[in-house]
Write a protein that holds these residues in place. Structure first.
Motif, PDB file in Angstrom:
ATOM      1  N   LEU A 137     -11.180 -15.912   8.292  1.00  0.00           N
ATOM      2  CA  LEU A 137     -12.493 -15.263   8.237  1.00  0.00           C
ATOM      3  C   LEU A 137     -12.949 -14.794   9.613  1.00  0.00           C
ATOM      4  O   LEU A 137     -13.538 -13.726   9.754  1.00  0.00           O
ATOM      5  CB  LEU A 137     -13.536 -16.218   7.650  1.00  0.00           C
ATOM      6  N   LYS A 183     -11.277 -13.621  11.892  1.00  0.00           N
ATOM      7  CA  LYS A 183     -10.500 -12.479  12.364  1.00  0.00           C
ATOM      8  C   LYS A 183     -10.840 -11.185  11.627  1.00  0.00           C
ATOM      9  O   LYS A 183     -10.322 -10.117  11.973  1.00  0.00           O
ATOM     10  CB  LYS A 183      -9.007 -12.774  12.222  1.00  0.00           C
ATOM     11  N   LEU A 184     -11.713 -11.258  10.624  1.00  0.00           N
ATOM     12  CA  LEU A 184     -12.038 -10.066   9.849  1.00  0.00           C
ATOM     13  C   LEU A 184     -12.877  -9.088  10.675  1.00  0.00           C
ATOM     14  O   LEU A 184     -13.715  -9.500  11.477  1.00  0.00           O
ATOM     15  CB  LEU A 184     -12.789 -10.452   8.576  1.00  0.00           C
ATOM     16  N   LYS A 221     -15.660 -15.503   1.383  1.00  0.00           N
ATOM     17  CA  LYS A 221     -14.367 -14.875   1.681  1.00  0.00           C
ATOM     18  C   LYS A 221     -14.241 -13.535   0.985  1.00  0.00           C
ATOM     19  O   LYS A 221     -13.859 -12.524   1.589  1.00  0.00           O
ATOM     20  CB  LYS A 221     -13.217 -15.794   1.258  1.00  0.00           C
ATOM     21  N   ILE A 236     -14.164  -9.971   3.056  1.00  0.00           N
ATOM     22  CA  ILE A 236     -12.962  -9.139   2.923  1.00  0.00           C
ATOM     23  C   ILE A 236     -13.350  -7.763   2.393  1.00  0.00           C
ATOM     24  O   ILE A 236     -12.890  -6.722   2.890  1.00  0.00           O
ATOM     25  CB  ILE A 236     -11.918  -9.816   2.021  1.00  0.00           C
ATOM     26  N   SER A 246     -15.119  -5.866   5.054  1.00  0.00           N
ATOM     27  CA  SER A 246     -14.183  -5.483   6.120  1.00  0.00           C
ATOM     28  C   SER A 246     -13.383  -4.250   5.739  1.00  0.00           C
ATOM     29  O   SER A 246     -13.039  -3.426   6.592  1.00  0.00           O
ATOM     30  CB  SER A 246     -13.256  -6.655   6.447  1.00  0.00           C
ATOM     31  N   ARG A 247     -13.078  -4.106   4.471  1.00  0.00           N
ATOM     32  CA  ARG A 247     -12.425  -2.869   4.016  1.00  0.00           C
ATOM     33  C   ARG A 247     -13.331  -1.670   4.271  1.00  0.00           C
ATOM     34  O   ARG A 247     -12.879  -0.618   4.743  1.00  0.00           O
ATOM     35  CB  ARG A 247     -12.098  -2.965   2.523  1.00  0.00           C
ATOM     36  N   GLU A 251     -13.456  -0.869   8.012  1.00  0.00           N
ATOM     37  CA  GLU A 251     -12.292  -0.123   8.498  1.00  0.00           C
ATOM     38  C   GLU A 251     -12.322   1.338   8.057  1.00  0.00           C
ATOM     39  O   GLU A 251     -11.751   2.201   8.708  1.00  0.00           O
ATOM     40  CB  GLU A 251     -11.004  -0.794   8.030  1.00  0.00           C
ATOM     41  N   LYS A 293      -6.452  -8.533  18.146  1.00  0.00           N
ATOM     42  CA  LYS A 293      -7.588  -9.395  17.810  1.00  0.00           C
ATOM     43  C   LYS A 293      -7.679 -10.571  18.774  1.00  0.00           C
ATOM     44  O   LYS A 293      -8.767 -10.961  19.196  1.00  0.00           O
ATOM     45  CB  LYS A 293      -7.465  -9.875  16.364  1.00  0.00           C
TER      46      LYS A 293
END
Length: 297
Positions: free
Chosen positions: A114, A116-117, A166, A170, A173-174, A177, A193
């Motif tokens: 988490l 690192k997201l 989570k 996630i 985070s998509r 990006e 990272k």
């Protein structure tokens, strides 16, 4: 050694748990009212010691994150991480769902994934994600499930909340990006990272790539090559960008002298800091401070 208290001149607000739920490391709440603030709450820069996130259903409040003003808009998701600077300028009636997530809560994820997201590391210093209708339905449904779990007293509540978190992070985070510049897909960004994480920890003391390479058991040349491959930027640029971001925050939000700011950021010579800032920002620290304050005040 620089005076560490200078960076603390901007107040750092701690996490405040919801007393009715008694969860000391996580908070989620439905916001459906006019927030009441004292006059002294406005135009006061501050940081939060935790990750703050909010889905906006209705409202048009005006806030600042670092040196960027924005007016919240319905159907958007807002997020900040601990070192960013907040400032309230104008508050309107607000409807939505907001979260407070502490480092301790994220540490429940033993894999460390988490942390690192992208939406948690926030390398682009973003604060707003635009949601499509499908995104809005997904995120709102997930937040409603989190609210229901949060307001019960079931066993393993934090374990359940972590599982929901989570999925949320996630998914966000998509979107991150897709909407921010560091979204270029790379086969392996783990080293990048790690490098950015080291910079976040040490940027006020270490300004050269070789120091970070030593921490990562790499040569400076090899680290530079890998960072350029994974980010499209030379390794030294990431260090310089982090220094400039913090310098701009302090110049805009505090009345600390340029010499004090230089020392706080690890520059022993204020004149060198002036030259460094001008080379990267294309203006002097003094001119930046006066021009941005004139523009926004």
């Amino acid at each position: 050694m620089y005076p560490s208290t200078v960076l603390d001149v901007i107040p750092n607000y701690p996490f405040e748990p919801d007393e009715s739920v008694a969860n000391p490391i996580f908070r989620i709440q439905r916001d459906d009212c006019v927030a009441t603030y004292k006059r002294s709450d406005f135009l006061i820069p501050h940081r939060k010691e935790y990750y703050f996130m909010a889905l906006v259903k209705a409202g048009s409040s005006r806030h600042w994150i670092d040196t960027v003003p924005y007016t919240v808009r319905p159907g958007a998701f807002y997020f900040t991480i601990p070192h960013q600077v907040h400032l309230k300028e104008e508050v309107q009636p607000f409807t939505g769902i907001s979260l407070g997530i502490t480092e301790e809560f994220l540490a429940l994820d033993e894999s460390g994934a988490l942390k690192k997201l992208p939406v948690i590391q926030n390398p682009d210093n973003g604060h707003e994600l635009v949601l499509s209708d499908a995104d809005l339905l997904f995120v709102e449904d997930l937040l409603e499930k989190m609210l229901a779990e949060y307001n019960t007293k079931n066993n393993w509540q934090n374990t359940m909340l972590l599982a929901y978190t989570k999925v949320l992070l996630i998914y966000l985070s998509r979107l991150y990006e897709q909407q921010f510049s560091l979204a270029t897909p790379q086969p392996n960004r783990l080293l990048l990272k790690t490098y950015l994480s080291k910079i976040e920890e040490w940027y006020t003391r270490l300004h050269d790539v070789a120091a970070y390479a030593g921490m990562m058991n790499l040569s400076a040349g090899h680290l530079s090559e890998l960072v350029k491959e994974q980010s499209g930027k030379p390794a030294i640029v990431h260090i310089h960008e982090r220094l400039i971001v913090e310098a701009k925050r302090l110049l805009f939000h505090t009345d600390q002298s340029i010499k004090e700011i230089a020392f706080a950021l690890g520059f022993e010579d204020a004149s060198y800091f002036n030259r460094f800032f001008k080379r990267i920002a294309l203006t002097t620290p003094a001119h930046y401070r006066s021009s941005i304050r004139k523009m926004y005040h």
